[in-house]
Design an enzyme around this catalytic site. Structure first.
Site, PDB file in Angstrom:
ATOM      1  N   THR A 273      -0.562  35.966  12.018  1.00  0.00           N
ATOM      2  CA  THR A 273      -0.974  35.477  13.347  1.00  0.00           C
ATOM      3  C   THR A 273      -2.353  34.844  13.181  1.00  0.00           C
ATOM      4  OG1 THR A 273       0.200  37.290  14.421  1.00  0.00           O
ATOM      5  CG2 THR A 273      -1.415  36.100  15.742  1.00  0.00           C
TER       6      THR A 273
ATOM      7  N   LYS B  60       3.287  32.823  20.119  1.00  0.00           N
ATOM      8  CA  LYS B  60       2.840  34.186  19.808  1.00  0.00           C
ATOM      9  C   LYS B  60       1.634  34.589  20.671  1.00  0.00           C
ATOM     10  CE  LYS B  60       1.889  37.954  17.385  1.00  0.00           C
ATOM     11  NZ  LYS B  60       2.702  39.136  17.398  1.00  0.00           N
TER      12      LYS B  60
ATOM     13  N   LYS C  19      -7.642  40.875  18.644  1.00  0.00           N
ATOM     14  CA  LYS C  19      -7.602  39.622  17.869  1.00  0.00           C
ATOM     15  C   LYS C  19      -6.743  38.574  18.595  1.00  0.00           C
ATOM     16  CE  LYS C  19      -5.201  37.794  13.851  1.00  0.00           C
ATOM     17  NZ  LYS C  19      -4.390  38.062  12.678  1.00  0.00           N
TER      18      LYS C  19
HETATM   19  P1  NAD Z   1      -2.776  44.344   6.910  1.00  0.00           P
HETATM   20  O1  NAD Z   1      -4.271  44.312   6.975  1.00  0.00           O
HETATM   21  O2  NAD Z   1      -2.092  45.658   6.799  1.00  0.00           O
HETATM   22  O3  NAD Z   1      -2.260  43.423   5.692  1.00  0.00           O
HETATM   23  C1  NAD Z   1      -2.860  42.224   5.302  1.00  0.00           C
HETATM   24  C2  NAD Z   1      -2.941  42.248   3.785  1.00  0.00           C
HETATM   25  O4  NAD Z   1      -3.410  40.973   3.318  1.00  0.00           O
HETATM   26  C3  NAD Z   1      -3.918  43.305   3.247  1.00  0.00           C
HETATM   27  O5  NAD Z   1      -3.200  44.210   2.423  1.00  0.00           O
HETATM   28  C4  NAD Z   1      -4.933  42.480   2.453  1.00  0.00           C
HETATM   29  O6  NAD Z   1      -5.412  43.147   1.296  1.00  0.00           O
HETATM   30  C5  NAD Z   1      -4.119  41.243   2.121  1.00  0.00           C
HETATM   31  N1  NAD Z   1      -4.906  40.081   1.720  1.00  0.00           N
HETATM   32  C6  NAD Z   1      -6.125  39.679   2.145  1.00  0.00           C
HETATM   33  N2  NAD Z   1      -6.481  38.544   1.497  1.00  0.00           N
HETATM   34  C7  NAD Z   1      -5.481  38.230   0.637  1.00  0.00           C
HETATM   35  C8  NAD Z   1      -5.268  37.172  -0.297  1.00  0.00           C
HETATM   36  N3  NAD Z   1      -6.171  36.195  -0.468  1.00  0.00           N
HETATM   37  N4  NAD Z   1      -4.108  37.158  -0.996  1.00  0.00           N
HETATM   38  C9  NAD Z   1      -3.192  38.126  -0.813  1.00  0.00           C
HETATM   39  N5  NAD Z   1      -3.340  39.154   0.051  1.00  0.00           N
HETATM   40  C10 NAD Z   1      -4.464  39.187   0.775  1.00  0.00           C
HETATM   41  O7  NAD Z   1      -2.275  43.561   8.219  1.00  0.00           O
HETATM   42  P2  NAD Z   1      -0.800  43.585   8.850  1.00  0.00           P
HETATM   43  O8  NAD Z   1      -0.738  44.608   9.925  1.00  0.00           O
HETATM   44  O9  NAD Z   1       0.202  43.571   7.749  1.00  0.00           O
HETATM   45  O10 NAD Z   1      -0.820  42.164   9.604  1.00  0.00           O
HETATM   46  C11 NAD Z   1      -0.669  40.967   8.897  1.00  0.00           C
HETATM   47  C12 NAD Z   1      -0.572  39.826   9.907  1.00  0.00           C
HETATM   48  O11 NAD Z   1       0.524  40.074  10.795  1.00  0.00           O
HETATM   49  C13 NAD Z   1      -1.809  39.674  10.797  1.00  0.00           C
HETATM   50  O12 NAD Z   1      -2.078  38.311  10.986  1.00  0.00           O
HETATM   51  C14 NAD Z   1      -1.406  40.372  12.094  1.00  0.00           C
HETATM   52  O13 NAD Z   1      -2.109  39.851  13.233  1.00  0.00           O
HETATM   53  C15 NAD Z   1       0.077  40.047  12.143  1.00  0.00           C
HETATM   54  N6  NAD Z   1       0.899  41.001  12.913  1.00  0.00           N
HETATM   55  C16 NAD Z   1       0.747  42.345  12.730  1.00  0.00           C
HETATM   56  C17 NAD Z   1       1.537  43.231  13.457  1.00  0.00           C
HETATM   57  C18 NAD Z   1       1.402  44.739  13.291  1.00  0.00           C
HETATM   58  O14 NAD Z   1       1.974  45.488  14.100  1.00  0.00           O
HETATM   59  N7  NAD Z   1       0.696  45.214  12.256  1.00  0.00           N
HETATM   60  C19 NAD Z   1       2.489  42.733  14.358  1.00  0.00           C
HETATM   61  C20 NAD Z   1       2.650  41.348  14.492  1.00  0.00           C
HETATM   62  C21 NAD Z   1       1.836  40.496  13.753  1.00  0.00           C
END
Ligand code: NAD
Length: 298
Positions: free
Chosen positions: A91, A166, A241
């Site tokens: 997102t 979204k 966010k």
């Molecule tokens: P998270 O923080 O658990 O995972 C993100 C991962 O990206 C981390 O493990 C981090 O180490 C990794 N990362 C950072 N920089 C990187 C790079 N250069 N290369 C590879 N990996 C890298 O977050 P999440 O909950 O998995 O959310 C991910 C996305 O999904 C976000 O944009 C969030 O807004 C969206 N989202 C999350 C949810 C939810 O319920 N968690 C629901 C819908 C959307």
């Protein structure tokens, strides 16, 4: 071969589901715990983004922010196979999605923004909803993978349209959770019990997802995070966010969203008070204890 960058709470189970469906997935994440979890589920782990992406015909990203995405795409655009499908499920701001899509298309790749709803439970179960922005032909290529990771795929329009859908959706969700919370608090102050209000509102014109799936008071919806101390679910920090992404877009396009702005301000206070990791429905606890102004209290 699929490269998967960002193997956190969402990306980890999404990558694992692709492996279960028979795809070869090479993942990269700088966080050791994220990598260990997916390695146990059959994802091959690379020690850099470039090593994961080299030779891949599809690159999926699931990253925290637009800045992470832009930086990651420096590597992706240098390294991915010519014509590769680039599927970003993070997102991020609409203009950030459009900027990376323009760079990718110019370099001859097939980019799509495909943010998701459904949370960690949906990512694990493979039942996410994908909101897709980009070319119909690229979406056609992506469909078999999206079907593994999700159960609904909606083509919202050109690049950035998935992100637009979204943030509009989540702006409604943030506002409606606050509205539902205020209603329970007002109901209690009038001597109404939570179940009675739920029974009426859930079958009347106040019916909404915040009420019927993530009910912010314990009891009426046994699976809602309120029943487990607001642990798990969709964190307040992520709601904050998304509300700010909506506010940034509203300011950029000169659209007034006063309720969206108020919701963003309330989640700012809630997160600043140290509640960021709680489910976003826990906002009711802050509304319940909101300090009154002297005038309001008198
Ligand atoms: P998270 O923080 O658990 O995972 C993100 C991962 O990206 C981390 O493990 C981090 O180490 C990794 N990362 C950072 N920089 C990187 C790079 N250069 N290369 C590879 N990996 C890298 O977050 P999440 O909950 O998995 O959310 C991910 C996305 O999904 C976000 O944009 C969030 O807004 C969206 N989202 C999350 C949810 C939810 O319920 N968690 C629901 C819908 C959307």
């Amino acid at each position: 071969m699929i490269a998967f960058l960002g193997l956190g709470n969402m990306g980890g189970p999404m990558a694992a589901n692709l492996v279960t469906a028979g795809h070869q997935v090479i993942g990269y994440d700088p966080a050791p715990t994220a990598v260990e979890r997916v390695a146990a589920r059959g994802v091959t782990v690379a020690d850099s983004a470039a090593a994961a992406v080299r030779g891949a015909d599809t690159v999926i990203t699931m990253l925290p922010t637009g800045q992470h995405l832009a930086e990651c795409y420096d590597t992706v655009l240098d390294t991915a196979a010519p014509g590769a499908l680039l599927l970003d499920c993070s997102t991020v701001a609409v203009n950030d999605a459009q900027a990376v899509a323009a760079r990718a298309a110019e370099a001859g790749f097939a980019p799509l923004d495909a943010p998701v709803s459904g949370g960690v439970a949906g990512a694990t179960a493979g039942t996410l909803t994908f909101m897709v922005g980009g070319d119909a032909a690229a979406l056609q290529r992506a469909r078999p993978l999206l079907k593994v990771m999700g159960s609904r795929i909606i083509h919202c329009g050109a690049a950035g349209a998935g992100q637009a859908a979204k943030i509009c959706n989540n702006m409604v969700l943030g506002i409606s959770m606050i509205a539902v919370s205020e209603a329970f608090l007002l109901g209690r102050s009038l001597g109404l019990n939570d179940q009675a209000l739920f029974d009426v509102a859930s079958t009347s014109s106040a019916q909404c997802w915040a009420l019927t799936s993530y009910c912010p008071v314990p009891g009426p919806v046994p699976t809602s995070p309120a029943n487990r101390g607001y642990e798990g679910g969709f964190s307040a920090v992520l709601m904050r966010k998304d509300l700010h992404l909506a506010q940034t877009s509203a300011a950029r396009t000169d659209v007034d969203t006063p309720l969206g702005a108020a919701a963003a301000a309330l989640y700012d206070q809630f997160v600043a008070a140290g509640n960021g990791e709680l489910d976003f429905s826990a906002i009711i606890t802050a509304l319940a204890t909101h300090p009154r102004t002297p005038e309001a209290a008198s």
